[in-house]
Design an enzyme around this catalytic site. Structure first.
Site, short mmCIF file in Angstrom:
data_model
loop_
_atom_site.label_atom_id
_atom_site.label_comp_id
_atom_site.label_asym_id
_atom_site.label_seq_id
_atom_site.Cartn_x
_atom_site.Cartn_y
_atom_site.Cartn_z
N LYS A 89 11.82 1.43 -2.31
CA LYS A 89 10.53 1.09 -1.70
C LYS A 89 10.11 -0.29 -2.21
CE LYS A 89 6.39 3.80 -0.65
NZ LYS A 89 5.51 4.82 -1.21
C1 E4P Z 1 3.06 5.92 0.99
O1 E4P Z 1 4.25 5.85 0.81
C2 E4P Z 1 2.06 5.87 -0.06
O2 E4P Z 1 2.67 6.38 -1.22
C3 E4P Z 1 0.88 6.74 0.21
O3 E4P Z 1 0.97 7.34 1.48
C4 E4P Z 1 -0.44 6.11 -0.04
O4 E4P Z 1 -1.45 7.04 0.24
P1 E4P Z 1 -2.96 6.88 -0.26
O5 E4P Z 1 -3.56 5.75 0.51
O6 E4P Z 1 -3.62 8.17 0.06
O7 E4P Z 1 -2.89 6.57 -1.72
#
Ligand code: E4P
Length: 220
Positions: A89
């Protein structure tokens, strides 16, 4: 649409996996911190534990902490070598795009994260990202219609023929999941609570109660 769980909590991952509908896991540094996972060795071990828990053919996104190209490449290659399920990522930055292009060239799968515009999603696709992660909930948080971004990216990707998968992220509710499906997301990642929320309908509860009561009337 594929279902990923957005957590680093092994209990939640196990519960979702037991439903038989799980296709993968996304994590991020905040989610790892929430579980108290600290120190390089523990972080790497935790990614392996997640991969082993979900088994084959389940993508597990592991995020780089480095912000420069060289650091991202070194870190990403280390993460990718941990387990075949790992998807690296990478944040949507200039160095991030360079790193995704590099990973694409050497056959490492990537998830381009922190995407908030269609332009960013175009760059991610051009760099060959396996997944692009538009953050729906965080756009909603600032009074933008997050789901419109999913629709816009879907339209562009279909028109141009980009094969990067649209991973609707920052999904916080069962309604978000339904809306992401309608908007054409290839994947949705959400917490266990949102996933389980899809089960609920009062008429299901009332209906089941009545079926069981009728059965008891006759069978005792
Ligand atoms: C995506 O990969 C992120 O880890 C995640 O969806 C972020 O979510 P949040 O905005 O609820 O922290």
């Amino acid at each position: 649409m594929l279902f990923f769980i957005d957590t680093a909590n092994l209990g939640d991952i196990r519960e979702a996996a037991e439903l038989g509908i799980l296709d993968g896991v996304t994590t991020n540094p905040s989610l790892m911190a929430k579980e108290g996972i600290k120190g390089d060795a523990n972080v790497l071990r935790h990614y392996i534990d997640i991969c082993e828990l979900v088994g084959e053919a389940q993508d597990v996104s592991a995020e780089v902490i480095s912000t420069d190209f060289k650091g991202m490449v070194e870190e990403g290659e280390k993460l990718a070598a941990l387990h075949e399920n790992i998807v690296v990522k990478v944040p949507m930055t200039k160095d991030g795009i360079k790193a995704i292009s590099h990973f694409t060239r050497v056959g490492i799968r990537t998830n381009c994260t922190l995407v908030f515009s269609a332009g960013q999603a175009i760059l991610a696709a051009k760099a060959g990202a396996t997944y692009v992660s538009p953050f729906v909930g965080r756009l909603d948080d600032i009074s933008w219609e997050g789901m419109n971004l999913i629709k816009e990216i879907r339209e562009i990707y279909d028109m141009v023929g980009y094969t990067t998968l649209i991973l609707a992220a920052s999904i916080r509710s069962p309604l978000h999941i339904v809306q992401a499906a309608k908007a054409g997301a290839d994947v949705v990642t959400c917490p266990l609570s949102a996933m389980l929320g899809l089960l609920n309908h009062p008429l299901t509860d009332i209906g089941l109660e009545k079926f069981l009561a009728d059965h008891r009337k006759v069978n005792g």
